[in-house]
Design a protein around this motif. Structure first.
Motif, PDB file in Angstrom:
ATOM      1  N   SER A  49      46.126  43.424  36.643  1.00 32.93           N
ATOM      2  CA  SER A  49      45.537  42.221  37.131  1.00 32.93           C
ATOM      3  C   SER A  49      44.441  42.356  38.064  1.00 32.93           C
ATOM      4  CB  SER A  49      46.678  41.191  37.737  1.00 32.93           C
ATOM      5  OG  SER A  49      47.426  42.084  38.853  1.00 32.93           O
ATOM      6  N   LYS A  50      43.785  41.423  38.115  1.00 32.32           N
ATOM      7  CA  LYS A  50      42.657  41.401  39.128  1.00 32.32           C
ATOM      8  C   LYS A  50      43.032  41.319  40.582  1.00 32.32           C
ATOM      9  CE  LYS A  50      39.626  38.033  39.465  1.00 32.32           C
ATOM     10  NZ  LYS A  50      38.555  37.178  39.257  1.00 32.32           N
ATOM     11  N   PRO A  51      42.605  42.430  41.546  1.00 35.48           N
ATOM     12  CA  PRO A  51      42.957  42.135  43.016  1.00 35.48           C
ATOM     13  C   PRO A  51      42.572  40.859  43.529  1.00 35.48           C
ATOM     14  CG  PRO A  51      41.993  44.224  42.380  1.00 35.48           C
ATOM     15  CD  PRO A  51      41.699  43.614  41.107  1.00 35.48           C
ATOM     16  N   SER A  52      43.307  40.330  44.311  1.00 33.56           N
ATOM     17  CA  SER A  52      42.881  39.105  45.026  1.00 33.56           C
ATOM     18  C   SER A  52      41.782  39.204  45.794  1.00 33.56           C
ATOM     19  CB  SER A  52      44.098  38.587  46.029  1.00 33.56           C
ATOM     20  OG  SER A  52      44.336  39.896  47.053  1.00 33.56           O
ATOM     21  N   ASP A  53      41.120  40.172  46.331  1.00 26.16           N
ATOM     22  CA  ASP A  53      39.788  40.222  47.054  1.00 26.16           C
ATOM     23  C   ASP A  53      38.664  40.847  46.134  1.00 26.16           C
ATOM     24  OD1 ASP A  53      40.617  42.769  46.625  1.00 26.16           O
ATOM     25  OD2 ASP A  53      40.211  43.680  48.504  1.00 26.16           O
ATOM     26  N   TRP A  54      38.899  40.854  44.569  1.00 24.09           N
ATOM     27  CA  TRP A  54      38.053  41.190  43.999  1.00 24.09           C
ATOM     28  C   TRP A  54      36.768  39.999  43.754  1.00 24.09           C
ATOM     29  CZ3 TRP A  54      37.464  45.885  41.544  1.00 24.09           C
ATOM     30  CH2 TRP A  54      36.445  45.989  40.391  1.00 24.09           C
TER      31      TRP A  54
END
Length: 351
Positions: free
Chosen positions: A239-244
């Motif tokens: 899943s995409k990191p929250s800070d991406w």
């Protein structure tokens, strides 16, 4: 004459029977595996060579063995299966003398179709069911597992010659339906047409109508979903990191709207150089009573009210114009629209 195959379908598929419409099938372009002209006596249904499905969906199929309506000169004695009733499902078939091993030899499936009335919604395609010890032709229906489906089909916006294969995934062993990714329109003109599918042992295939090549492709590159899945796939657990950050550009935070930028200026303005044409009639009406109209002889003012002539376009307006004159509009040279900050590369961009 075929080049050696560079890729082979990993699991051979067996076929043993065919249904729907007259046709011939050859293996390697020379040997007839199946040939049907419907000219035998007794007819193919009475003799048991062809079997109608007994499934309720196909009950009481009104079929005729006939030369049909207006056969071509010289072909009056050539017979076919005539489907005589609209809005009816048909399903019937015959078995091959031996199964086909897909990929072993070239395969040709060819048959003639004539829509004696313009087709609005219906199909005339054939299917080659998969080999099965439990297969029963009399139980044939739309859910019968097959390997190849080919032929014309039209309903509403759908108008195509189907070419579909059911392929067994060698890893999961699931059977998956694969469709040709291009479209060949059907022929719908009340004439007899010859539909042909040629499948090469190197996985190339060709679709012909009346011996004219319309489309060609390869089972490994022209079917959707693809027969060969991609070598790599996205990790479904990732899943995409929250800070991406995936915005490649951002508004320039240092940019400001210029002092002379007027967002209220209209896109179009009246042409200041335009002048009202000479002879323009400001007060003249656009419609006037028809001077040639006459009150009907049977018109009764007491019962019908006061008679008024119908209105027609004012001929005086056709020369120059009449009514309120407004100048044409032109592009506003001062128009700039809503101001937006220019974009700059995003220093936090990660892709």
């Amino acid at each position: 004459q075929n080049p050696k195959s560079k890729k082979k379908m990993k699991k051979p598929v067996l076929l043993q029977s065919l249904f729907f419409l007259s046709c011939f099938i050859t293996v390697n372009g020379n040997n007839f595996l199946f040939l049907e002209t419907f000219d035998t006596v007794p007819d193919v249904f009475s003799s048991g060579k062809w079997i109608k499905s007994s499934v309720s969906k196909y009950a009481d199929q009104p079929l005729n063995i006939t030369s049909g309506q207006s056969p071509a000169v010289g072909f009056e004695s050539d017979n076919g299966v005539q489907l005589t009733q609209d809005m009816k499902f048909y399903g019937f078939g015959s078995t091959f003398s031996e199964p086909i091993v897909a990929g072993k030899d070239d395969l040709v499936i060819q048959y003639e179709v004539k829509f004696e009335e313009v087709l609005n919604c219906g199909g005339a395609y054939i299917k080659l069911p998969r080999v099965s010890d439990s297969f029963d032709m009399s139980k044939l229906d739309s859910n019968t597992p097959y390997t190849i489906m080919f032929g014309p089909d039209k309903c509403g916006a759908n108008n195509k010659v189907h070419f579909i294969v059911q392929f067994q995934n060698p890893v999961t062993l699931d059977w998956e339906e694969k469709h040709f990714n291009e479209t060949v329109p059907i022929r719908n003109d009340k004439k007899t047409h010859l539909y042909s599918l040629v499948m090469r042992k190197d996985n190339n295939f060709e679709i012909f109508i009346d011996s004219v090549l319309f489309k060609k492709g390869n089972l490994l590159t022209h079917m959707i979903p693809a027969i060969n899945p991609p070598k790599e796939i996205d990790d479904p657990s990732d899943s995409k990191p929250s800070d991406w950050v995936d915005e490649k550009e951002i508004d320039d935070p240092e940019a400001t709207k210029p002092d002379d930028w007027d967002e209220n200026q209209p896109r179009k303005i009246p042409d200041p150089k335009a002048v009202k044409p000479a002879g323009w009639l400001d007060d003249a009406p656009a419609k006037v009573p028809d001077p040639e109209a006459k009150k009907p002889d049977d018109w009764d003012d007491d019962e019908d009210g006061e008679w008024e002539a119908p209105l027609v376009s004012n001929p005086a307006c056709q020369k120059v114009g009449c009514g309120v004159w407004t100048p044409p509009t032109i592009a506003n040279p001062a128009y700039k629209g809503k101001w937006k900050a220019p974009k700059i590369p995003n220093p936090a961009y990660l892709g």
